[in-house]
Design a protein around this motif. Sequence first.
Motif, PDB file in Angstrom:
ATOM      1  N   ASP A 114      -9.179 -29.340 -77.647  1.00 51.72           N
ATOM      2  CA  ASP A 114     -10.488 -29.900 -77.280  1.00 51.72           C
ATOM      3  C   ASP A 114     -10.315 -31.231 -76.541  1.00 51.72           C
ATOM      4  N   SER A 115      -9.358 -32.055 -76.983  1.00 53.11           N
ATOM      5  CA  SER A 115      -9.103 -33.329 -76.301  1.00 53.11           C
ATOM      6  C   SER A 115      -8.617 -33.104 -74.875  1.00 53.11           C
ATOM      7  N   ALA A 116      -7.774 -32.094 -74.689  1.00 47.48           N
ATOM      8  CA  ALA A 116      -7.280 -31.787 -73.355  1.00 47.48           C
ATOM      9  C   ALA A 116      -8.421 -31.384 -72.431  1.00 47.48           C
ATOM     10  N   ALA A 117      -9.329 -30.558 -72.932  1.00 46.23           N
ATOM     11  CA  ALA A 117     -10.468 -30.122 -72.120  1.00 46.23           C
ATOM     12  C   ALA A 117     -11.387 -31.298 -71.787  1.00 46.23           C
ATOM     13  N   GLU A 118     -11.571 -32.180 -72.751  1.00 43.03           N
ATOM     14  CA  GLU A 118     -12.434 -33.353 -72.522  1.00 43.03           C
ATOM     15  C   GLU A 118     -11.812 -34.325 -71.523  1.00 43.03           C
ATOM     16  N   ALA A 119     -10.482 -34.348 -71.457  1.00 44.07           N
ATOM     17  CA  ALA A 119      -9.795 -35.268 -70.543  1.00 44.07           C
ATOM     18  C   ALA A 119      -9.862 -34.803 -69.093  1.00 44.07           C
ATOM     19  N   GLY A 120     -10.226 -33.566 -68.865  1.00 45.68           N
ATOM     20  CA  GLY A 120     -10.273 -33.042 -67.502  1.00 45.68           C
ATOM     21  C   GLY A 120     -11.611 -32.427 -67.161  1.00 45.68           C
ATOM     22  N   PRO A 121     -12.705 -33.173 -67.293  1.00 50.41           N
ATOM     23  CA  PRO A 121     -14.031 -32.573 -67.083  1.00 50.41           C
ATOM     24  C   PRO A 121     -14.307 -32.148 -65.649  1.00 50.41           C
ATOM     25  N   LYS A 122     -13.608 -32.746 -64.668  1.00 52.38           N
ATOM     26  CA  LYS A 122     -13.842 -32.397 -63.269  1.00 52.38           C
ATOM     27  C   LYS A 122     -12.716 -31.520 -62.718  1.00 52.38           C
ATOM     28  N   ALA A 123     -12.019 -30.828 -63.599  1.00 51.80           N
ATOM     29  CA  ALA A 123     -10.891 -30.000 -63.182  1.00 51.80           C
ATOM     30  C   ALA A 123     -11.364 -28.807 -62.360  1.00 51.80           C
ATOM     31  N   GLY A 124     -10.470 -28.307 -61.481  1.00 54.40           N
ATOM     32  CA  GLY A 124     -10.754 -27.099 -60.721  1.00 54.40           C
ATOM     33  C   GLY A 124     -10.773 -25.885 -61.630  1.00 54.40           C
ATOM     34  N   PRO A 125     -11.203 -24.715 -61.117  1.00 56.37           N
ATOM     35  CA  PRO A 125     -11.388 -23.543 -61.978  1.00 56.37           C
ATOM     36  C   PRO A 125     -10.117 -23.051 -62.651  1.00 56.37           C
ATOM     37  N   ARG A 126      -8.958 -23.103 -61.960  1.00 60.71           N
ATOM     38  CA  ARG A 126      -7.738 -22.607 -62.595  1.00 60.71           C
ATOM     39  C   ARG A 126      -7.322 -23.523 -63.744  1.00 60.71           C
ATOM     40  N   LEU A 127      -7.418 -24.823 -63.545  1.00 57.85           N
ATOM     41  CA  LEU A 127      -7.079 -25.742 -64.628  1.00 57.85           C
ATOM     42  C   LEU A 127      -8.083 -25.631 -65.764  1.00 57.85           C
ATOM     43  N   ARG A 128      -9.358 -25.431 -65.446  1.00 60.65           N
ATOM     44  CA  ARG A 128     -10.350 -25.232 -66.509  1.00 60.65           C
ATOM     45  C   ARG A 128      -9.996 -24.013 -67.350  1.00 60.65           C
ATOM     46  N   ALA A 129      -9.586 -22.942 -66.689  1.00 59.55           N
ATOM     47  CA  ALA A 129      -9.177 -21.742 -67.427  1.00 59.55           C
ATOM     48  C   ALA A 129      -7.970 -22.032 -68.316  1.00 59.55           C
ATOM     49  N   PHE A 130      -7.022 -22.787 -67.769  1.00 58.50           N
ATOM     50  CA  PHE A 130      -5.814 -23.179 -68.505  1.00 58.50           C
ATOM     51  C   PHE A 130      -6.184 -23.933 -69.786  1.00 58.50           C
ATOM     52  N   LEU A 131      -7.208 -24.773 -69.702  1.00 60.13           N
ATOM     53  CA  LEU A 131      -7.613 -25.601 -70.842  1.00 60.13           C
ATOM     54  C   LEU A 131      -8.499 -24.834 -71.820  1.00 60.13           C
ATOM     55  N   THR A 132      -9.479 -24.091 -71.316  1.00 58.58           N
ATOM     56  CA  THR A 132     -10.390 -23.384 -72.226  1.00 58.58           C
ATOM     57  C   THR A 132      -9.699 -22.206 -72.916  1.00 58.58           C
ATOM     58  N   GLY A 133      -8.695 -21.639 -72.266  1.00 60.55           N
ATOM     59  CA  GLY A 133      -7.931 -20.587 -72.935  1.00 60.55           C
ATOM     60  C   GLY A 133      -7.250 -21.111 -74.184  1.00 60.55           C
ATOM     61  N   GLN A 134      -6.707 -22.334 -74.079  1.00 62.12           N
ATOM     62  CA  GLN A 134      -6.072 -22.930 -75.257  1.00 62.12           C
ATOM     63  C   GLN A 134      -7.102 -23.309 -76.311  1.00 62.12           C
ATOM     64  N   GLN A 135      -8.303 -23.710 -75.872  1.00 61.68           N
ATOM     65  CA  GLN A 135      -9.380 -23.967 -76.825  1.00 61.68           C
ATOM     66  C   GLN A 135      -9.733 -22.702 -77.606  1.00 61.68           C
ATOM     67  N   ALA A 136      -9.721 -21.570 -76.916  1.00 67.02           N
ATOM     68  CA  ALA A 136     -10.024 -20.299 -77.584  1.00 67.02           C
ATOM     69  C   ALA A 136      -9.017 -20.014 -78.689  1.00 67.02           C
ATOM     70  N   GLN A 137      -7.733 -20.233 -78.396  1.00 65.44           N
ATOM     71  CA  GLN A 137      -6.718 -20.011 -79.427  1.00 65.44           C
ATOM     72  C   GLN A 137      -6.897 -20.987 -80.586  1.00 65.44           C
ATOM     73  N   GLY A 138      -7.165 -22.260 -80.265  1.00 62.94           N
ATOM     74  CA  GLY A 138      -7.363 -23.243 -81.322  1.00 62.94           C
ATOM     75  C   GLY A 138      -8.518 -22.879 -82.233  1.00 62.94           C
ATOM     76  N   ALA A 139      -9.631 -22.422 -81.649  1.00 61.99           N
ATOM     77  CA  ALA A 139     -10.785 -22.025 -82.457  1.00 61.99           C
ATOM     78  C   ALA A 139     -10.449 -20.823 -83.327  1.00 61.99           C
ATOM     79  N   ALA A 140      -9.713 -19.866 -82.770  1.00 61.17           N
ATOM     80  CA  ALA A 140      -9.347 -18.679 -83.540  1.00 61.17           C
ATOM     81  C   ALA A 140      -8.451 -19.033 -84.723  1.00 61.17           C
ATOM     82  N   LEU A 141      -7.557 -19.993 -84.515  1.00 60.90           N
ATOM     83  CA  LEU A 141      -6.633 -20.362 -85.593  1.00 60.90           C
ATOM     84  C   LEU A 141      -7.349 -20.963 -86.796  1.00 60.90           C
ATOM     85  N   VAL A 142      -8.505 -21.596 -86.561  1.00 59.29           N
ATOM     86  CA  VAL A 142      -9.271 -22.144 -87.695  1.00 59.29           C
ATOM     87  C   VAL A 142     -10.366 -21.175 -88.133  1.00 59.29           C
ATOM     88  N   GLY A 143     -10.351 -19.966 -87.585  1.00 60.28           N
ATOM     89  CA  GLY A 143     -11.290 -18.936 -88.009  1.00 60.28           C
ATOM     90  C   GLY A 143     -12.678 -19.017 -87.404  1.00 60.28           C
TER      91      GLY A 143
END
Length: 288
Positions: A114-143
Amino acid sequence: MTERIADILDELGGGHARPMAAAFLVNTVAPYLRADASDATRKSMLAAASDLVYLTGWMAMYEKAHGLGQRYYLQALRLAGEAEDHVTYCRTLRGMALQAADLRHAKRAQELADSAAEAGPKAGPRLRAFLTGQQAQGAALVGDKRRAFSHLAETADALSQADNRRDFVGGYDQAAYHFHVSSVLYALGDVRGSVTAMQESNRARPPMEKQGRAHANGLLAQRQLEVGQLEASCATWDDFLDDYAHLSSARADEHFGVLRRRLRPYLKSSRVREVYDRAADVARHKAA
């Protein structure tokens, strides 16, 4: 040089690429950073250095040298901060989130993603995907199933808007997206769905990415065995061995050890014995 090292990483594994990166950092990059330069040139050099330090940290993490990986990541954050390079800064935070996930620190993995995604709010679409994909895994790990699938939807949407350029460091493509889908489904208990998504990931993976494919196949073969797909698991282990024979990678070595342990109880099967014996041949060849 960072691009060349990334290519060697894909083709031959971190065992070959990381020592080269470390030597180049010490012998070439560090003296450059001490040289006199204009402010603009210095920031450009710091940004280039932070990119290579991030990649070296990622390789250390991938090779299970977690303490070393953390030290590289912290240096990459410092260099990126001095360079005012927000892309590498958030990319490095994302790498730290992946490391936390690998070490099964679920809450920390979510916080860093979540911190990584917040640090790059104006990122291009590929970097946004790179960041939100990791957010998805993080959310899944906490159920948190709702957030996990919400982030996956964001990832798919961002990736659909990205161009076809291949980033050497911190890139994100369809193979990476389906790998994240597989990780999310597995964390949430859907092993069969995870298997299907990993197969999609492998179909989308560029042929030169031997290290990434070996890791994906190692996970896939284990999950196929979990759901009773013994023949399919053997076929996947065969694919794994195709790449493993040419790689120097602690992560691939770990998967190789799992292959031998997990298949040993099924040696009455001729197909299992075939793969098991081939694995022994590969081990002898690599040791020679």
